[in-house]
Design a protein around this motif. Structure first.
Motif, mmCIF file in Angstrom:
data_model
loop_
_atom_site.group_PDB
_atom_site.id
_atom_site.type_symbol
_atom_site.label_atom_id
_atom_site.label_comp_id
_atom_site.label_asym_id
_atom_site.label_seq_id
_atom_site.Cartn_x
_atom_site.Cartn_y
_atom_site.Cartn_z
ATOM 1 N N LYS A 5 4.786 -2.151 -9.188
ATOM 2 C CA LYS A 5 6.078 -1.493 -9.047
ATOM 3 C C LYS A 5 5.942 0.024 -8.977
ATOM 4 C CE LYS A 5 8.626 -5.215 -11.364
ATOM 5 N NZ LYS A 5 9.467 -5.596 -12.515
ATOM 6 N N THR A 67 -1.253 -8.543 0.590
ATOM 7 C CA THR A 67 0.113 -8.049 0.369
ATOM 8 C C THR A 67 1.134 -9.178 0.244
ATOM 9 O OG1 THR A 67 0.408 -7.774 2.766
ATOM 10 C CG2 THR A 67 -0.297 -5.837 1.506
ATOM 11 N N GLU A 68 0.669 -10.414 0.265
ATOM 12 C CA GLU A 68 1.596 -11.534 0.134
ATOM 13 C C GLU A 68 2.336 -11.458 -1.207
ATOM 14 O OE1 GLU A 68 1.633 -16.437 0.371
ATOM 15 O OE2 GLU A 68 -0.264 -15.340 0.416
ATOM 16 N N GLY A 69 3.651 -11.516 -1.143
ATOM 17 C CA GLY A 69 4.458 -11.452 -2.351
ATOM 18 C C GLY A 69 4.715 -10.048 -2.859
ATOM 19 N N ILE A 70 4.216 -9.029 -2.144
ATOM 20 C CA ILE A 70 4.396 -7.635 -2.539
ATOM 21 C C ILE A 70 5.488 -7.000 -1.679
ATOM 22 C CG2 ILE A 70 3.281 -5.379 -2.772
ATOM 23 C CD1 ILE A 70 2.166 -7.483 -4.659
ATOM 24 N N ASP A 71 6.395 -6.273 -2.293
ATOM 25 C CA ASP A 71 7.421 -5.544 -1.547
ATOM 26 C C ASP A 71 6.724 -4.514 -0.666
ATOM 27 O OD1 ASP A 71 9.462 -3.980 -0.580
ATOM 28 O OD2 ASP A 71 10.440 -3.667 -2.512
ATOM 29 N N PRO A 72 6.857 -4.588 0.679
ATOM 30 C CA PRO A 72 6.148 -3.648 1.565
ATOM 31 C C PRO A 72 6.512 -2.190 1.311
ATOM 32 C CG PRO A 72 7.743 -4.980 2.795
ATOM 33 C CD PRO A 72 7.617 -5.593 1.440
ATOM 34 N N GLU A 73 7.675 -1.937 0.694
ATOM 35 C CA GLU A 73 8.048 -0.562 0.365
ATOM 36 C C GLU A 73 7.102 0.049 -0.669
ATOM 37 O OE1 GLU A 73 10.288 1.350 1.602
ATOM 38 O OE2 GLU A 73 11.725 0.079 2.675
ATOM 39 N N LEU A 74 6.410 -0.808 -1.417
ATOM 40 C CA LEU A 74 5.508 -0.323 -2.461
ATOM 41 C C LEU A 74 4.120 0.035 -1.930
ATOM 42 C CD1 LEU A 74 6.450 -2.800 -5.327
ATOM 43 C CD2 LEU A 74 7.203 -0.436 -5.024
ATOM 44 N N ILE A 249 5.807 -1.671 6.602
ATOM 45 C CA ILE A 249 6.861 -0.767 7.051
ATOM 46 C C ILE A 249 6.319 0.206 8.092
ATOM 47 C CG2 ILE A 249 8.575 0.942 6.321
ATOM 48 C CD1 ILE A 249 9.016 -1.848 5.150
ATOM 49 N N THR A 252 4.300 3.848 7.553
ATOM 50 C CA THR A 252 3.455 3.900 6.353
ATOM 51 C C THR A 252 2.231 4.771 6.642
ATOM 52 O OG1 THR A 252 4.131 1.678 5.665
ATOM 53 C CG2 THR A 252 2.098 2.541 4.715
#
Length: 551
Positions: A5, A67-74, A249, A252
């Motif tokens: 996060k 990155t599976e399951g990770i918010d791409p914004e992070l 995103i 990035t």
């Protein structure tokens, strides 16, 4: 995960045998890591080829997996490294074959390919002043000899070529759509002179001299006209196309790329030992130990060393000069010695299923300890008092720059049992350490200060390899707690490109973490002095034999 996060970085490492990717925190901690094997062709002796499409597909696959399951914004930034291999594309930016087979998928000449030895000798014999930045001698592992080979041997492909990339720069082009290149690739492997040099940039008279003037006609667009220091943001970040492929995103930040060994050096050079004393980057040497081993030093001032590559300004760490030496065969040499020995098959059969996951060198290290005890010796090193190896099976990169040199073994008997396998393995590990000592001696002679060695890569996990390097060189060795120094180096560059740290050095200091210290065993000092003399005698013998056979 709470740590995600706070944001994270992606590091992608394209090595000789695999694509690897990791998700890391801003403190350099590994969250996820994955890898996929790369397809390699070896159609003729000394020719090794790969596919840029295969490699990019694997990069995308690995990124999606971590990155599976990770918010791409992070995901705050991405860094790429790769081997210094030559990629050829046609005028529509599609793969163009570099192979005598004509297979368009084979559009990469791998770094370790030695097809261009004749072209290398031709370039070196012209003695252009740019060669001072490669230790006065270019290597067939660099790009100019390979380009010249293509022009001479594949004239149709040469005419159809639209773009040549170093593999790290191909990856950032695929990720961003930007044709900007990295100073690391262009300066270290393409004879581009960095900005601090008088008359920096491409040297047109060099291209004319070696017969590649046609690369200058379009203002160097085929090989790059804009270069960035590693850690700089490349283009406008991740392109819409690449972002869609990866599920990330657009925009990035993507760092200007870096050669894989240099990524490892960035990841390891600022690593602290338990003492937490002040770190002087220019008094350390990084050993990136994989298929080959690269020995990398930085300094505040340029130090020229014959047969060592560089010094290169801002090609690795902005503001520092980088010098690179190395061994063309290291991990691959140990694999060859082990797999070609007649006792290996039976030895592998003794390994229980419980221990199968451990690398075979772990088992050989254990057997070496047992053999030492059986013979009443004080050290494993003493097993090889009558067994000596010269390790340049794939030629010498440094400090001699003689790609034609071969490996040698002194002490062979009719024995082909497990004990002989262990002795040959230990002697080969030692020979790599003597080669490192040879390199250090050449660097110190010209003024480099080297007080610590820092190791990363596959061989850094081999306790015997690390201890022998400490014992033979007499220097303390730091092994990072983070076992993924190359991927960490990419993340450090990504953090710099994303402006999460004000500089690459700041990112290194904050993200490199700690390691454990391996001290040299002083009891074996004189023994290794004698073994090093044997190493030098084998080299002199080979050079003498070559001389009188040539005559």
């Amino acid at each position: 995960m709470e740590v995600v996060k706070r944001g994270c970085f992606i590091g992608v490492d394209v090595g000789t045998q695999s694509v690897r990717a990791a998700l890391l925190t801003s403190q350099g901690e590994i969250l996820k890591v994955t890898s996929e094997p790369i397809k390699t062709w070896n159609p003729f002796p000394d020719m090794y080829e790969q596919s840029s499409e295969n490699i990019w597909e694997l990069c995308v696959k690995c990124i999606k997996e971590i990155t599976e399951g990770i918010d791409p914004e992070l995901v705050l930034g991405i860094g790429f490294d790769a081997t210094c291999s030559l990629v050829m594309l046609d005028k529509e930016y599609k793969p163009l074959s570099v192979s005598k087979t004509g297979n368009k998928n084979q559009n990469i000449i791998l770094w370790l390919d030695h097809r261009a030895v004749e072209e290398t000798n031709f370039i070196n014999n012209n003695n252009h002043e740019v060669l001072i930045y490669v230790g006065d001698k270019m290597s067939p592992e660099m790009e100019m000899p390979k380009l010249l080979w293509i022009k001479k041997n594949l004239p149709e492909q040469w005419q159809n070529a639209g773009c040549f990339f170093d593999l790290p720069d191909f990856l950032t082009w695929k990720a961003t759509g930007s044709l900007q290149r990295s100073l690391c690739s262009l300066v270290c492997k393409w004879t581009f002179l960095s900005g601090k040099d008088v008359g920096g940039g491409w040297q047109e008279d060099f291209f004319i001299q070696i017969g590649l003037r046609d690369l200058t006609f379009d203002n160097y667009e085929k090989i790059g006209s804009s270069a960035l220091p590693p850690g700089s943001p490349c283009g406008n970040g991740l392109s819409v196309i690449a972002a869609k492929e990866m599920g990330l995103i657009p925009g990035t930040p993507v760092s200007a790329s870096i050669i894989d060994a240099h990524a490892g050096a960035i990841g390891v050079l600022a690593c602290k030992d338990s003492s937490d004393t002040k770190i002087n980057l220019d008094e350390r040497m990084a050993l990136i130990c994989g298929t080959s081993t690269c020995h990398i030093k930085v300094s505040k001032d340029p130090i020229f060393t014959p047969c060592a590559w560089g010094p290169y300004y801002s090609a690795m760490i902005p503001g520092y000069w980088c010098t690179e030496a190395g061994q063309s065969a290291a991990g691959v040499l140990l694999d060859h010695v082990i797999n070609s020995h007649p006792a290996t098959k039976a030895f592998k059969e003794t390994i229980t299923k419980k221990d199968e996951q451990r690398h075979i060198t772990d088992h050989l290290n254990k057997r070496a300890e047992e053999l030492k005890e059986k013979k009443g010796l004080t050290s494993v090193a003493l097993l090889t008092s009558n067994y000596h190896v010269y390790p340049d099976y794939h030629g010498n990169r440094s400090p001699l720059a003689k790609p034609h040199l071969k490996g040698m073994i002194c002490g062979l008997t009719l024995s082909a049992d497990e004990e002989d396998l262990v002795k040959q393995y230990v002697a080969t590990v030692q020979s790599l350490a003597y080669s490192t000592r040879h390199i250090i001696s050449a660097l110190k002679k010209k003024g480099h200060a080297i007080n610590h060695l820092l190791v990363c890569g596959g061989l850094s996990k081999n306790a015997l390899y690390v201890q022998m390097h400490a014992d033979v060189t007499g220097l303390p060795v730091i092994v990072p707690n983070n076992s993924e120094s190359v991927l960490l180096g990419c993340a450090i560059l990504a953090a710099s490109a994303a402006k999460c740290h004000p500089s690459v050095v700041s990112a290194m200091t904050n993200m490199s973490g700690h390691g454990f210290l391996v001290l040299p065993n002083a009891d074996d000092k004189m023994y290794h002095w004698k073994k090093y003399e044997a190493y030098q005698s084998l080299l002199a013998c080979q050079e003498n034999i070559e001389r009188f056979m040539r005559d």
